[in-house]
Design an enzyme around this catalytic site. Sequence first.
Site, PDB file in Angstrom:
ATOM      1  N   HIS A 175       0.879  -1.211  -0.147  1.00 16.28           N
ATOM      2  CA  HIS A 175       0.112   0.044   0.092  1.00 16.28           C
ATOM      3  C   HIS A 175       0.712   1.182  -0.079  1.00 16.28           C
ATOM      4  O   HIS A 175       0.359   2.174  -0.317  1.00 16.28           O
ATOM      5  CB  HIS A 175      -0.946   0.109   1.191  1.00 16.28           C
ATOM      6  CG  HIS A 175      -0.499   0.248   2.390  1.00 16.28           C
ATOM      7  ND1 HIS A 175       0.011  -0.699   3.217  1.00 16.28           N
ATOM      8  CD2 HIS A 175      -0.189   1.241   3.148  1.00 16.28           C
ATOM      9  CE1 HIS A 175       0.441  -0.239   4.382  1.00 16.28           C
ATOM     10  NE2 HIS A 175       0.441   0.813   4.290  1.00 16.28           N
ATOM     11  N   HIS A 237       7.547  -2.119   1.985  1.00 18.84           N
ATOM     12  CA  HIS A 237       7.544  -0.710   1.814  1.00 18.84           C
ATOM     13  C   HIS A 237       8.968   0.109   1.733  1.00 18.84           C
ATOM     14  O   HIS A 237       9.173   0.700   0.779  1.00 18.84           O
ATOM     15  CB  HIS A 237       7.036  -0.055   3.018  1.00 18.84           C
ATOM     16  CG  HIS A 237       5.580  -0.746   3.415  1.00 18.84           C
ATOM     17  ND1 HIS A 237       4.759  -1.107   2.547  1.00 18.84           N
ATOM     18  CD2 HIS A 237       5.211  -1.039   4.621  1.00 18.84           C
ATOM     19  CE1 HIS A 237       3.745  -1.651   3.036  1.00 18.84           C
ATOM     20  NE2 HIS A 237       3.704  -1.691   4.566  1.00 18.84           N
TER      21      HIS A 237
END
Length: 489
Positions: A175, A237
Amino acid sequence: MRTLPPCTIILFGATGDLARKKLFPALHKLHGELHEKTRIIAVGRRDYDDAGFRSEFVTACDLDKKGVSSFCKRILYHRLDFDEKEGYVALQRKLNNLDPEIRDRRIVYLATAPEAFTFIAEQLTKNGIAVKNPKHGWHRIVIEKPFGHDLTSARNLNKRLSKRFHERQMYRIDHYLGKEFVQNIMALRFTNPLFNRLWSHEHIDNVQIVANETATVGTRGGYYDTSGALRDMLQSHLLQMLAITTMEEPRSLSPDEIRGKKLAILKAISRDAKTKKSIVLGQYRAGVINGIMVPDYTAEPGVAKRSRTETFAAMRLTIKNKRWSGVPFYLRTGKALMHHYAEVVVTFKPQECKLFCDIARRPQENILAVRIQPDQGVELRFNLKDPENEHVTLPLSMEYSRAAEFGENSKEAYERLLGDVMVGDQTLFTRWDEVEESWKIVDALRVSNTKIHLYDAGTHGPDAARKLLTDEKREWFGNRSIQCLHCTK
Ligand SMILES: NC(=O)c1ccc[n+]([C@@H]2O[C@H](COP(=O)([O-])OP(=O)(O)OC[C@H]3O[C@@H](n4cnc5c(N)ncnc54)[C@H](OP(=O)(O)O)[C@@H]3O)[C@@H](O)[C@H]2O)c1
């Protein structure tokens, strides 16, 4: 605004934490953009009917109250236990009865524990819910992170999923890629010669990439204790942010062009013995965060009493290619820290001081900070003349704040990513070879006897992380304004 095609979103794990905190709020925000016929089938094992699920679960999610009742009309509930095959037969029947415009355009979102992915995928194809080559329309499958637990398990998972779906159907979520200011790293670099021309070891001294959280493991201790900061944050990430910051310029913005450039960086990231020695791992113990006392990590629910899982990691990586030769990349992430923020900070090399070289106050390095969350923006530090002192400079900043300029922060990452799945854009989803290479890095860097430094919750993490930089005569930068993290002023 994009036109989102009519489709059916089948959400497995619809009663879970992610669905409550992120997915329903994101879908609700997208409500105005969704095609009027689009439906969401919430799949869960709890005993709800459509009305019960809407009123008891959806409205209890963290939604902006505006438009909730019309949003709820899109949602149907389907009761299914993952392990019971009959539920899938009934689900396919339900899908076949939908409006033809949405029936054959299917997005299956797996917001479930990763152990359930392969069994669900098998049932999806066996029952025709989502298949490799649908006769009509398209079938897409969204897979939540973590994609595997290490290289071996990720390869096994991928092997099983690839038997059932083409790579072009698989949307692996990271995300962070949905965050506007992660995407803005590319825009900033490639559209501004000011930065693009300086973007290499010739002009850059070091880069810091930080994703810090004030949150503890909370209710997710059971999952987190089998994972830790390297698997949970570095593998996805942090490595993605590093790859975007350092990749070669793509020839176009096509998904495969960008993902190919990121892959080349991942392959070049150091994982040698020297790199392993430059890793600091930590675990939080009791402390106060924003006035609230939090317990030791090992006293959190679901965490083993003698756990050695790291809740903090800081490291120095290098990239073995021509552009980045000799440049250190300092990465840092952790839970239960003093500040919640993510950013990329690029420090440029100083030039030899010929003018304005006051002994007490020499011109400082130029620094570029890209703020990713919670603030979104860019800050650039430069030197200007001190109005009070002839021949002396002051370090000053220019700042762009997304919120100040446009009123509010950008779309939530999940909102952006869900829209991308609907239009079939895989740019912001990780391709299998990227995931595989990231696991190779994490597996190589996870050395079982690395010391775990304890740190008090609510601080900046272990002192050893500070030393990682001070030993190289550098400092970590803090959030919000470009200043040294550990300095008192
Ligand atoms: N939560 C986050 O902040 C977060 C962040 C990033 C990634 N993720 C990933 O997202 C996924 C979901 O995480 P989560 O935190 O939402 O997990 P969760 O709260 O444990 O939710 C799991 C969901 O699966 C359902 N479920 C479990 N076993 C089932 C079964 N046998 N049959 C039918 N349903 C079953 C649960 O139903 P019940 O409600 O009935 O138990 C619940 O809806 C995981 O892959 C996680 O790693 C989560």
